[in-house]
Design a protein around this motif. Structure first.
Motif, PDB file in Angstrom:
ATOM      1  N   THR A  53       0.818  -1.204   0.000  1.00  0.00           N
ATOM      2  CA  THR A  53       0.000   0.000   0.000  1.00  0.00           C
ATOM      3  C   THR A  53       0.855   1.258   0.000  1.00  0.00           C
ATOM      4  OG1 THR A  53      -1.780  -1.141   1.162  1.00  0.00           O
ATOM      5  CG2 THR A  53      -1.801   1.256   1.255  1.00  0.00           C
ATOM      6  N   TYR A  54       1.961   1.231   0.733  1.00  0.00           N
ATOM      7  CA  TYR A  54       2.792   2.432   0.881  1.00  0.00           C
ATOM      8  C   TYR A  54       4.061   2.424   0.034  1.00  0.00           C
ATOM      9  CZ  TYR A  54      -0.273   3.720   4.684  1.00  0.00           C
ATOM     10  OH  TYR A  54      -1.366   4.067   5.418  1.00  0.00           O
ATOM     11  N   GLU A  55       4.471   1.283  -0.488  1.00  0.00           N
ATOM     12  CA  GLU A  55       5.698   1.181  -1.291  1.00  0.00           C
ATOM     13  C   GLU A  55       5.625   2.128  -2.479  1.00  0.00           C
ATOM     14  OE1 GLU A  55       9.401  -0.185  -2.315  1.00  0.00           O
ATOM     15  OE2 GLU A  55       8.291  -1.351  -0.852  1.00  0.00           O
ATOM     16  N   GLY A  56       6.630   2.993  -2.614  1.00  0.00           N
ATOM     17  CA  GLY A  56       6.711   3.884  -3.760  1.00  0.00           C
ATOM     18  C   GLY A  56       5.777   5.071  -3.738  1.00  0.00           C
ATOM     19  N   THR A  57       5.077   5.303  -2.631  1.00  0.00           N
ATOM     20  CA  THR A  57       4.204   6.473  -2.531  1.00  0.00           C
ATOM     21  C   THR A  57       4.894   7.535  -1.671  1.00  0.00           C
ATOM     22  OG1 THR A  57       3.038   5.779  -0.511  1.00  0.00           O
ATOM     23  CG2 THR A  57       2.180   4.956  -2.611  1.00  0.00           C
ATOM     24  N   LEU A  58       4.305   8.700  -1.617  1.00  0.00           N
ATOM     25  CA  LEU A  58       4.825   9.771  -0.764  1.00  0.00           C
ATOM     26  C   LEU A  58       4.075   9.852   0.562  1.00  0.00           C
ATOM     27  CD1 LEU A  58       5.312  12.537  -3.473  1.00  0.00           C
ATOM     28  CD2 LEU A  58       7.081  11.181  -2.371  1.00  0.00           C
ATOM     29  N   ASP A  59       3.078   8.981   0.763  1.00  0.00           N
ATOM     30  CA  ASP A  59       2.261   8.999   1.977  1.00  0.00           C
ATOM     31  C   ASP A  59       3.002   8.391   3.161  1.00  0.00           C
ATOM     32  OD1 ASP A  59       0.246   9.953   0.336  1.00  0.00           O
ATOM     33  OD2 ASP A  59      -0.573   7.953  -0.022  1.00  0.00           O
ATOM     34  N   THR A  60       2.912   9.049   4.306  1.00  0.00           N
ATOM     35  CA  THR A  60       3.496   8.499   5.527  1.00  0.00           C
ATOM     36  C   THR A  60       2.596   7.372   6.024  1.00  0.00           C
ATOM     37  OG1 THR A  60       4.391  10.657   6.075  1.00  0.00           O
ATOM     38  CG2 THR A  60       4.272   9.052   7.860  1.00  0.00           C
ATOM     39  N   PRO A  61       3.161   6.214   6.349  1.00  0.00           N
ATOM     40  CA  PRO A  61       2.342   5.077   6.794  1.00  0.00           C
ATOM     41  C   PRO A  61       1.554   5.386   8.068  1.00  0.00           C
ATOM     42  CG  PRO A  61       4.584   4.384   6.334  1.00  0.00           C
ATOM     43  CD  PRO A  61       4.573   5.862   6.271  1.00  0.00           C
ATOM     44  N   ILE A  62       0.335   4.911   8.091  1.00  0.00           N
ATOM     45  CA  ILE A  62      -0.533   5.075   9.260  1.00  0.00           C
ATOM     46  C   ILE A  62      -0.728   3.697   9.883  1.00  0.00           C
ATOM     47  CG2 ILE A  62      -2.823   5.740  10.037  1.00  0.00           C
ATOM     48  CD1 ILE A  62      -2.923   7.633   7.595  1.00  0.00           C
ATOM     49  N   ASN A  63      -0.488   3.595  11.192  1.00  0.00           N
ATOM     50  CA  ASN A  63      -0.618   2.314  11.893  1.00  0.00           C
ATOM     51  C   ASN A  63      -2.067   1.845  11.893  1.00  0.00           C
ATOM     52  OD1 ASN A  63       2.097   2.466  12.438  1.00  0.00           O
ATOM     53  ND2 ASN A  63       1.829   3.245  14.499  1.00  0.00           N
ATOM     54  N   ARG A 100       9.999   0.983   1.126  1.00  0.00           N
ATOM     55  CA  ARG A 100      10.525   2.326   0.966  1.00  0.00           C
ATOM     56  C   ARG A 100       9.503   3.206   0.282  1.00  0.00           C
ATOM     57  NH1 ARG A 100      15.749   4.544  -2.306  1.00  0.00           N
ATOM     58  NH2 ARG A 100      15.699   6.578  -1.351  1.00  0.00           N
ATOM     59  N   LEU A 101       9.364   4.411   0.806  1.00  0.00           N
ATOM     60  CA  LEU A 101       8.498   5.397   0.181  1.00  0.00           C
ATOM     61  C   LEU A 101       9.222   6.017  -1.012  1.00  0.00           C
ATOM     62  CD1 LEU A 101       7.218   7.296   3.346  1.00  0.00           C
ATOM     63  CD2 LEU A 101       6.181   5.340   2.226  1.00  0.00           C
ATOM     64  N   ALA A 102       8.477   6.660  -1.881  1.00  0.00           N
ATOM     65  CA  ALA A 102       9.094   7.375  -2.992  1.00  0.00           C
ATOM     66  C   ALA A 102       9.796   8.611  -2.443  1.00  0.00           C
ATOM     67  CB  ALA A 102       8.032   7.788  -4.007  1.00  0.00           C
ATOM     68  N   VAL A 103      10.848   8.994  -3.117  1.00  0.00           N
ATOM     69  CA  VAL A 103      11.563  10.202  -2.732  1.00  0.00           C
ATOM     70  C   VAL A 103      11.126  11.296  -3.698  1.00  0.00           C
ATOM     71  CG1 VAL A 103      13.849  11.212  -2.429  1.00  0.00           C
ATOM     72  CG2 VAL A 103      13.479   8.796  -1.947  1.00  0.00           C
ATOM     73  N   PRO A 104      10.778  12.473  -3.203  1.00  0.00           N
ATOM     74  CA  PRO A 104      10.348  13.550  -4.109  1.00  0.00           C
ATOM     75  C   PRO A 104      11.404  13.849  -5.162  1.00  0.00           C
ATOM     76  CG  PRO A 104       9.924  14.136  -1.827  1.00  0.00           C
ATOM     77  CD  PRO A 104      10.717  12.863  -1.810  1.00  0.00           C
ATOM     78  N   ASP A 105      10.965  14.270  -6.339  1.00  0.00           N
ATOM     79  CA  ASP A 105      11.866  14.528  -7.463  1.00  0.00           C
ATOM     80  C   ASP A 105      13.037  15.419  -7.099  1.00  0.00           C
ATOM     81  OD1 ASP A 105      10.396  12.997  -9.161  1.00  0.00           O
ATOM     82  OD2 ASP A 105       9.346  14.663 -10.097  1.00  0.00           O
ATOM     83  N   THR A 106      12.809  16.452  -6.351  1.00  0.00           N
ATOM     84  CA  THR A 106      13.882  17.395  -6.045  1.00  0.00           C
ATOM     85  C   THR A 106      14.981  16.752  -5.228  1.00  0.00           C
ATOM     86  OG1 THR A 106      12.659  18.147  -4.113  1.00  0.00           O
ATOM     87  CG2 THR A 106      12.393  19.427  -6.141  1.00  0.00           C
ATOM     88  N   GLU A 107      14.651  15.776  -4.414  1.00  0.00           N
ATOM     89  CA  GLU A 107      15.663  15.109  -3.605  1.00  0.00           C
ATOM     90  C   GLU A 107      16.424  14.056  -4.396  1.00  0.00           C
ATOM     91  OE1 GLU A 107      14.175  13.635   0.089  1.00  0.00           O
ATOM     92  OE2 GLU A 107      12.934  15.382   0.391  1.00  0.00           O
ATOM     93  N   LEU A 108      15.812  13.480  -5.406  1.00  0.00           N
ATOM     94  CA  LEU A 108      16.473  12.432  -6.168  1.00  0.00           C
ATOM     95  C   LEU A 108      17.548  12.979  -7.084  1.00  0.00           C
ATOM     96  CD1 LEU A 108      13.522  10.107  -7.030  1.00  0.00           C
ATOM     97  CD2 LEU A 108      15.499   9.562  -5.664  1.00  0.00           C
ATOM     98  N   ASN A 109      17.313  14.132  -7.658  1.00  0.00           N
ATOM     99  CA  ASN A 109      18.299  14.729  -8.534  1.00  0.00           C
ATOM    100  C   ASN A 109      19.178  15.622  -7.684  1.00  0.00           C
ATOM    101  OD1 ASN A 109      19.810  15.849 -10.501  1.00  0.00           O
ATOM    102  ND2 ASN A 109      18.118  16.781 -11.625  1.00  0.00           N
ATOM    103  N   SER A 110      20.277  15.051  -7.191  1.00  0.00           N
ATOM    104  CA  SER A 110      21.081  15.757  -6.207  1.00  0.00           C
ATOM    105  C   SER A 110      22.207  16.578  -6.812  1.00  0.00           C
ATOM    106  CB  SER A 110      21.649  14.752  -5.204  1.00  0.00           C
ATOM    107  OG  SER A 110      22.454  13.819  -5.873  1.00  0.00           O
TER     108      SER A 110
END
Length: 181
Positions: free
Chosen positions: A44-54, A90-100
């Motif tokens: 459900t959370y793999e590759g998304t930008l959403d913080t996991p909810i317990n 792992r969650l997705a990393v926003p575009d700005t953080e990936l292109n370092s």
């Protein structure tokens, strides 16, 4: 008389042997439920930008020393039949953080534009920079461009020649500015 004495002494052991398969079956059933919950939670959370909810059965927490990586522990059952399963995702990393690349040196020109996001996949040997169709084919499926061979490790990066780069990977993955950049 001797036979009855032996049976009386052995009956607690026979009772334990008789219950063992039922206990094992219950533990296996609870493990299966916990495993399914963990896989569904991670997916459900793999590759998304959403913080996991317990949830009631699953608890997620950030993995120490990593960004955007989590572990989820799902538990099912009660008493001595409780079973727990741990999965990582792992969650997705926003575009700005990936292109370092910091863009501080714009005097260099490259044959291709630097991808805005990189996946966790390495570019294959037949397309070492992903520019011969690999990224066009798999960009969406892999959630970003493949990582060129030159950027697989810090050693590869440090011993590469920026004049041979097809796009700018200076300071990729926090490896620092290339000494020959």
């Amino acid at each position: 008389m001797v036979g009855m004495s032996l049976m009386a002494g052995a009956s607690p052991m026979l009772m334990t042997m008789a219950i063992s398969p039922a206990e094992a079956a219950k533990r296996a059933e609870n493990f299966g439920v916990a495993e399914t919950a963990a896989v569904v939670f991670a997916a459900t959370y793999e590759g998304t930008l959403d913080t996991p909810i317990n949830t009631d059965t699953c608890t997620a927490k950030a993995r120490e020393g990593t960004e955007n990586a989590y572990s989820v522990i799902c538990t099912h059952g009660s008493g001595k039949y409780v079973q727990s399963v741990t999965r990582a995702f792992r969650l997705a990393v926003p575009d700005t953080e990936l292109n370092s690349t910091d863009g501080s040196d714009t005097s260099r020109e490259f044959a291709y534009q630097t991808p805005t996001r990189f996946s966790g996949h390495q570019c294959p040997p037949y397309d070492r920079w992903g520019t011969n169709g690999y990224n066009d084919t798999f960009y969406v499926a892999h959630n970003g461009a493949c990582i060129p061979n030159t950027a697989w490790t810090q050693t590869n990066y440090q011993f590469s020649n920026p004049d041979e780069w097809l796009y700018d990977i200076n300071n990729y993955n926090g490896f620092g500015n290339h000494p020959d950049y």
